[in-house]
Design a protein around this motif. Structure first.
Motif, PDB file in Angstrom:
ATOM      1  N   VAL A  35       0.834  -1.199   0.000  1.00  9.66           N
ATOM      2  CA  VAL A  35       0.000   0.000   0.000  1.00  9.66           C
ATOM      3  C   VAL A  35       0.874   1.257   0.000  1.00  9.66           C
ATOM      4  O   VAL A  35       0.631   2.206  -0.733  1.00  9.66           O
ATOM      5  N   VAL A  76      -3.894  11.401   0.369  1.00  8.02           N
ATOM      6  CA  VAL A  76      -5.224  11.247  -0.220  1.00  8.02           C
ATOM      7  C   VAL A  76      -5.882   9.964   0.291  1.00  8.02           C
ATOM      8  O   VAL A  76      -5.232   9.127   0.904  1.00  8.02           O
ATOM      9  N   ASN A  77      -7.169   9.818   0.025  1.00  7.90           N
ATOM     10  CA  ASN A  77      -7.897   8.608   0.425  1.00  7.90           C
ATOM     11  C   ASN A  77      -7.208   7.368  -0.142  1.00  7.90           C
ATOM     12  O   ASN A  77      -6.840   7.346  -1.307  1.00  7.90           O
ATOM     13  N   GLY A  78      -7.049   6.377   0.697  1.00  7.83           N
ATOM     14  CA  GLY A  78      -6.485   5.119   0.219  1.00  7.83           C
ATOM     15  C   GLY A  78      -4.973   5.108   0.136  1.00  7.83           C
ATOM     16  O   GLY A  78      -4.394   4.148  -0.365  1.00  7.83           O
ATOM     17  N   SER A  79      -4.310   6.160   0.627  1.00  8.32           N
ATOM     18  CA  SER A  79      -2.855   6.195   0.512  1.00  8.32           C
ATOM     19  C   SER A  79      -2.182   5.352   1.598  1.00  8.32           C
ATOM     20  O   SER A  79      -0.987   5.110   1.538  1.00  8.32           O
ATOM     21  N   GLY A  80      -2.951   4.914   2.583  1.00  6.29           N
ATOM     22  CA  GLY A  80      -2.370   4.000   3.575  1.00  6.29           C
ATOM     23  C   GLY A  80      -2.175   4.598   4.956  1.00  6.29           C
ATOM     24  O   GLY A  80      -1.427   4.059   5.762  1.00  6.29           O
ATOM     25  N   LYS A  81      -2.859   5.688   5.247  1.00  6.23           N
ATOM     26  CA  LYS A  81      -2.688   6.342   6.548  1.00  6.23           C
ATOM     27  C   LYS A  81      -3.196   5.443   7.679  1.00  6.23           C
ATOM     28  O   LYS A  81      -2.501   5.224   8.676  1.00  6.23           O
ATOM     29  N   THR A  83      -3.681   2.292   7.521  1.00  2.23           N
ATOM     30  CA  THR A  83      -2.835   1.095   7.553  1.00  2.23           C
ATOM     31  C   THR A  83      -1.559   1.354   8.342  1.00  2.23           C
ATOM     32  O   THR A  83      -1.128   0.501   9.121  1.00  2.23           O
ATOM     33  N   GLU A 105      -8.360  10.508  11.928  1.00  6.53           N
ATOM     34  CA  GLU A 105      -9.396  11.454  11.494  1.00  6.53           C
ATOM     35  C   GLU A 105     -10.386  11.767  12.613  1.00  6.53           C
ATOM     36  O   GLU A 105     -11.574  11.469  12.508  1.00  6.53           O
ATOM     37  N   HIS A 152      -7.324  15.182   7.079  1.00  4.64           N
ATOM     38  CA  HIS A 152      -7.440  15.680   5.713  1.00  4.64           C
ATOM     39  C   HIS A 152      -7.450  17.202   5.709  1.00  4.64           C
ATOM     40  O   HIS A 152      -7.522  17.823   4.661  1.00  4.64           O
TER      41      HIS A 152
HETATM   42  N1  LIG Z   1      -8.324  -5.054   5.469  1.00  4.56           N
HETATM   43  C1  LIG Z   1      -7.811  -4.740   4.259  1.00  4.56           C
HETATM   44  N2  LIG Z   1      -7.424  -5.720   3.410  1.00  4.56           N
HETATM   45  C2  LIG Z   1      -6.907  -5.421   2.206  1.00  4.56           C
HETATM   46  N3  LIG Z   1      -6.717  -4.179   1.747  1.00  4.56           N
HETATM   47  C3  LIG Z   1      -7.070  -3.151   2.541  1.00  4.56           C
HETATM   48  C4  LIG Z   1      -7.643  -3.373   3.842  1.00  4.56           C
HETATM   49  N4  LIG Z   1      -7.911  -2.185   4.408  1.00  4.56           N
HETATM   50  C5  LIG Z   1      -7.525  -1.251   3.516  1.00  4.56           C
HETATM   51  N5  LIG Z   1      -7.025  -1.821   2.390  1.00  4.56           N
HETATM   52  C6  LIG Z   1      -6.495  -1.110   1.216  1.00  4.56           C
HETATM   53  O1  LIG Z   1      -5.308  -0.440   1.588  1.00  4.56           O
HETATM   54  C7  LIG Z   1      -5.257   0.849   1.025  1.00  4.56           C
HETATM   55  C8  LIG Z   1      -5.020   1.884   2.097  1.00  4.56           C
HETATM   56  O2  LIG Z   1      -6.120   1.929   2.972  1.00  4.56           O
HETATM   57  P1  LIG Z   1      -6.158   2.871   4.227  1.00  4.56           P
HETATM   58  O3  LIG Z   1      -7.416   2.567   4.967  1.00  4.56           O
HETATM   59  O4  LIG Z   1      -4.897   2.759   4.966  1.00  4.56           O
HETATM   60  O5  LIG Z   1      -6.265   4.301   3.548  1.00  4.56           O
HETATM   61  P2  LIG Z   1      -6.384   5.729   4.215  1.00  4.56           P
HETATM   62  O6  LIG Z   1      -5.175   6.491   3.811  1.00  4.56           O
HETATM   63  O7  LIG Z   1      -6.631   5.595   5.677  1.00  4.56           O
HETATM   64  O8  LIG Z   1      -7.652   6.321   3.481  1.00  4.56           O
HETATM   65  P3  LIG Z   1      -8.832   7.265   4.035  1.00  4.56           P
HETATM   66  O9  LIG Z   1      -8.347   8.658   3.895  1.00  4.56           O
HETATM   67  O10 LIG Z   1      -9.950   7.001   3.114  1.00  4.56           O
HETATM   68  O11 LIG Z   1      -9.136   6.861   5.433  1.00  4.56           O
HETATM   69  C9  LIG Z   1      -6.546   1.031   0.247  1.00  4.56           C
HETATM   70  O12 LIG Z   1      -6.256   0.859  -1.128  1.00  4.56           O
HETATM   71  C10 LIG Z   1      -7.447  -0.037   0.745  1.00  4.56           C
HETATM   72  O13 LIG Z   1      -8.271  -0.514  -0.290  1.00  4.56           O
END
Ligand SMILES: Nc1ncnc2c1ncn2[C@@H]1O[C@H](COP(=O)(O)OP(=O)(O)OP(=O)(O)O)[C@@H](O)[C@H]1O
Ligand SMILES: [Mg+2]
Lengths: 281, 235
Positions: B18, B37-42, B44, B159, B191
């Motif tokens: 990720v 941005v959304n989905g960047s892995g924060k 995670t 968030e 954000h």
């Molecule tokens: N349990 C999971 N299993 C597999 N992939 C996942 C899982 N959770 C999240 N992902 C993927 O990992 C990537 C990062 O997700 P993450 O939730 O860390 O994003 P984020 O930066 O927190 O986004 P947001 O701003 O929307 O909260 C995304 O592409 C998501 O689809």
């Protein structure tokens, strides 16, 4: 009224009626305590699946000719509980499918084994009573009552000792894990206790109706209360009350014990639902 | 030795990457904002720091005697069961569980800590209320009080202001800033780049090009503009 009472007093002179009452109340208490957690963790179906596994194991045990079926049924159900929890943890859909697979499979194989190997002349009667618990609770021996009482006491003790952890793991598993609570261990504990309760409850309501005993009191309580402790306490109370009432009614009216208890639970749920709706609007 | 050191970390799920190449340190008293941005892995990244998710490669080290179980965590709102029957008191108290070991019941001190943190969050009058009937802002305060019961050193906030109105958002930021001033190290996902720049001491940006540095370095680097163009999250 006094006629009914004297009739009841008469019935309670029989040890098997007293045993049924004790065991019924204990089982109802245990199943409702854990029911709240199972419902909130979206594990209701694990209970259902496990009860079918227990049925299958029971069929095998009686086909092999064991006098004390618990020796097989309890470990098999506990192991299945652990396995189901494993598969159900990460991948939700696969977990659902696994439960359905195991539960239907065990049901079919159990019936098959019973039919092929049974020495009894009344196979469908046997099957019916394991599925719906029609008479088994009235045929309990002293030893079985003792075993049931001990297991129930253990379940209740564990629930009280780990109550706070069970709450934390049910409400927000990630947080609990992040702050160093061994969530995996407590999930395992929940699964094992669930299995034990299900094996016990099979005596009371039979394997098809166990979920009712687990789910209805919890749902009733959740209609009326909004904090965890009152929900748990009320669901235990209502479950015990319904079990006692169900057993009494079944003795007086000659209805099957298991389904009468479940009917009482359904009636209680109906009342709680209405009360909740009236208060909510 | 820093409170938290992340070295060449690669994040992901089941081998799927990720985010990678993350390097940063957090010192005691820092206020680190994580943007991206959304989905960047924060999220995670937070889960990996909390050992909820194993890293693919790289290292996360804690120092200055910080145990990983001493980190308070405020999850992203979507992850909590909204229909759960639980009172504010029950939830805040459960924040103490991490340091209780096998002890079955809460101690007097733990109850006192829960009460203190509820007061600190200004929700004393909600103590007996049902969590699911509270407003979003009130719920966030409850979860923050719970996180405070788990730690006196480091808070991870995912968030914390999403879904809150501007007034409540400002209050929430003030609360968090106050906690930071009291000496609690804060790592916050946001954000809201304006707020990040107002309160944070350090910024970590996750995305195509990672950035880590002090707020001043971040402003100079021009990484912020990049973030604006791509994500338009800061509005
Ligand atoms: N349990 C999971 N299993 C597999 N992939 C996942 C899982 N959770 C999240 N992902 C993927 O990992 C990537 C990062 O997700 P993450 O939730 O860390 O994003 P984020 O930066 O927190 O986004 P947001 O701003 O929307 O909260 C995304 O592409 C998501 O689809
Ligand atoms: Mg996120």
């Amino acid at each position: 009224m006094s006629e009914i009472l004297s009739q009841l007093a008469h019935y309670f002179e029989y040890p098997f009626v007293r045993y049924a009452m004790i065991v019924g109340v204990l089982i109802a208490l245990c199943s409702s305590l854990l029911g709240v957690t199972l419902v909130l963790k979206r594990f209701s179906f694990i209970g259902d699946g496990l009860s079918h596994v227990a049925f299958g194991a029971l069929a095998v045990a009686s086909a092999v000719g064991l006098t004390n079926e618990m020796i097989i049924v309890l470990p098999v159900t506990v192991i299945s509980a652990v396995l189901l929890l494993r598969t159900g943890k990460n991948t939700k859909i696969k977990g659902d499918a696994a439960i359905a697979m195991i539960s239907v499979g065990a049901l079919a194989l159990g019936y098959l084994v019973m039919n092929v190997f049974s020495t009894s002349s009344n196979v469908s009667g046997d099957v019916c009573s394991t599925l719906f618990g029609s008479t088994s609770i009235l045929t309990l021996s002293r030893a079985e009552v003792l075993l049931c009482a001990v297991l129930s006491a253990v379940v209740i003790l564990i629930f009280i000792l780990f109550y706070n952890k069970i709450f934390a793991v049910t409400f927000d598993e990630s947080f609990a894990r992040a702050t160093g609570v061994k969530a995996g261990v407590y999930n395992l504990l929940i699964a094992v206790i669930t299995a034990v309760i299900i094996v016990l409850a099979m005596k009371l309501v039979g394997s098809l109706l166990i979920s009712a005993l687990v789910i209805f009191p919890a749902l009733s309580a959740m209609r009326l209360f909004k904090s965890f402790k009152p929900v748990v306490i009320f669901s235990a109370a209502i479950s015990v009350f319904c079990a006692a009432a169900g057993i009494l009614i079944s003795i007086l009216a000659g209805t099957p014990v298991g389904s009468t208890v479940v009917a009482a639970d359904i009636a209680a749920f109906g009342i709680c639902w209405t009360l909740g709706a009236v208060r909510g609007r | 030795m820093a409170l938290l050191t992340v070295k060449n970390l690669k994040l992901g799920y089941e081998g799927k990457t990720v985010a990678e190449g993350l390097n940063f340190t957090v010192n005691s008293g820092d206020y680190l904002c994580i943007v991206g941005v959304n989905g960047s892995g924060k999220t995670t990244l937070m889960k990996t720091i909390l050992h909820l998710n194993p890293p693919i490669s790289g290292k996360i080290e804690t120092g200055e005697g910080l145990k990983s179980s001493e980190i308070g965590y405020l999850p992203q709102q979507t992850e909590i069961q909204r229909d759960f029957p639980a009172s504010v008191w029950e939830i805040v108290l459960s924040g103490n569980l991490g340091h209780g070991g096998l002890r079955p019941f809460y101690t007097k001190e733990e109850k006192a800590a829960a009460k203190r943190n509820i007061e600190k969050m200004g929700i004393t009058d909600l103590t007996k209320r049902c969590y699911r009937e509270l407003s979003g802002g009130q719920q966030q305060r409850v979860l923050l009080a719970r996180a405070l019961c788990a730690t006196s050193k480091m808070l991870l906030l995912d968030e914390p202001v999403s879904g809150l109105d501007p007034t409540v958002t400002a209050e929430m930021y003030d609360l968090i800033y106050g906690l930071n001033k009291e000496g609690i190290t804060v790592i916050m996902i946001s954000h809201d780049i304006k707020a990040a720049l107002k309160y944070a001491t350090h910024i970590l940006q996750i995305g195509k090009d990672n950035f880590f540095g002090t707020k001043e370095e971040y402003l100079k680097s021009g990484a912020a503009e990049q973030f604006n163009e791509k994500g338009e999250e800061s509005v």
